[in-house]
Design a protein around this motif. Structure first.
Motif, PDB file in Angstrom:
ATOM      1  N   ARG A  50       0.841  -1.206   0.000  1.00 50.32           N
ATOM      2  CA  ARG A  50       0.000   0.000   0.000  1.00 50.32           C
ATOM      3  C   ARG A  50       0.874   1.253   0.000  1.00 50.32           C
ATOM      4  O   ARG A  50       0.602   2.229  -0.707  1.00 50.32           O
ATOM      5  N   GLN A  51       1.914   1.203   0.814  1.00 54.83           N
ATOM      6  CA  GLN A  51       2.805   2.352   0.962  1.00 54.83           C
ATOM      7  C   GLN A  51       3.596   2.617  -0.324  1.00 54.83           C
ATOM      8  O   GLN A  51       3.757   3.755  -0.743  1.00 54.83           O
TER       9      GLN A  51
ATOM     10  N   GLU B 294      -4.513  -0.988  -3.249  1.00 49.29           N
ATOM     11  CA  GLU B 294      -5.114  -1.814  -2.210  1.00 49.29           C
ATOM     12  C   GLU B 294      -5.230  -3.246  -2.751  1.00 49.29           C
ATOM     13  O   GLU B 294      -6.034  -3.522  -3.641  1.00 49.29           O
TER      14      GLU B 294
END
Length: 202
Positions: A118-119, A124
């Motif tokens: 996600r980072q 997602e």
């Protein structure tokens, strides 16, 4: 709790087992060209469910940030594909696989992997299944990782090299040991998932 549950094997018991047969180098594909990215996407989506894991360069300093994942790997019951994250030209294909609801991605202890994805990608991940949750559903109270699961399901010892675990996964040229390690993390997951009869439920 179900009394018929076989007990989880202890570390000392696992050490005595015969090794788990993983994928060899001939069954491991590193995505390096647009054609390979296309082939990987086609084969993985066709399988419907794949083993999944990531590798990140280890951090040793207290406040050092990983910057990972550096490798994302997927495996079917027959072969594995590794995406190296320094190859930004394949981020689109990789992001599509991670976000696809048509591809179930199974693995062990995936929460930190998903957080890094996600980072790093702003994607997602969808259709992700942590196999530990299935063991909990069946009545095991302790967390079941890949080594314990392979011992329980196959009566085999899953070998994880500490040297490979702590190696530099950000290297542009991965060693044969790294390739086998990364591929078989995801391969063991799909093998366990398949052996538990979960394929149809995915």
């Amino acid at each position: 709790m179900n009394q018929a549950l076989p007990p989880l094997p202890e570390r000392e018991q696992i050490a005595l087992l015969e090794p788990f047969d993983g994928l060899g180098l001939q069954d491991i594909r590193v995505v390096t060209t647009p054609q390979e990215a296309h082939d990987a996407t086609k084969a993985l989506l066709a399988s419907g469910v794949v083993g999944f894991d990531t590798e990140s360069k280890p951090t040793f300093a207290k406040f050092e940030v990983s910057g990972g994942p550096h490798v994302v790997q997927f495996a079917t019951l027959h072969e594995a594909w590794l995406f190296q994250l320094h190859r930004t030209e394949f981020h689109g294909a990789l992001g599509a696989l991670l976000a696809s609801t048509e591809l179930t991605k199974v693995g062990f202890g995936l929460s930190s992997d998903l957080g890094l994805i996600r980072q790093r990608f702003g994607v997602e991940p969808q259709a992700v299944f942590d196999i530990d949750s299935e063991f909990r559903r069946r009545g095991y109270r302790k967390s079941v990782g890949v080594k314990t699961a392979v011992a329980l399901v196959f009566n085999r010892r899953f070998v994880k090299s500490r040297k490979a675990t702590t190696s530099n996964w950000a290297n542009r040229q991965l060693t044969d040991a790294q390739l086998r390690y990364a591929a078989n993390d995801s391969y063991a997951a799909i093998r366990v998932f398949d052996a538990l009869g979960l394929r149809a439920a995915a």
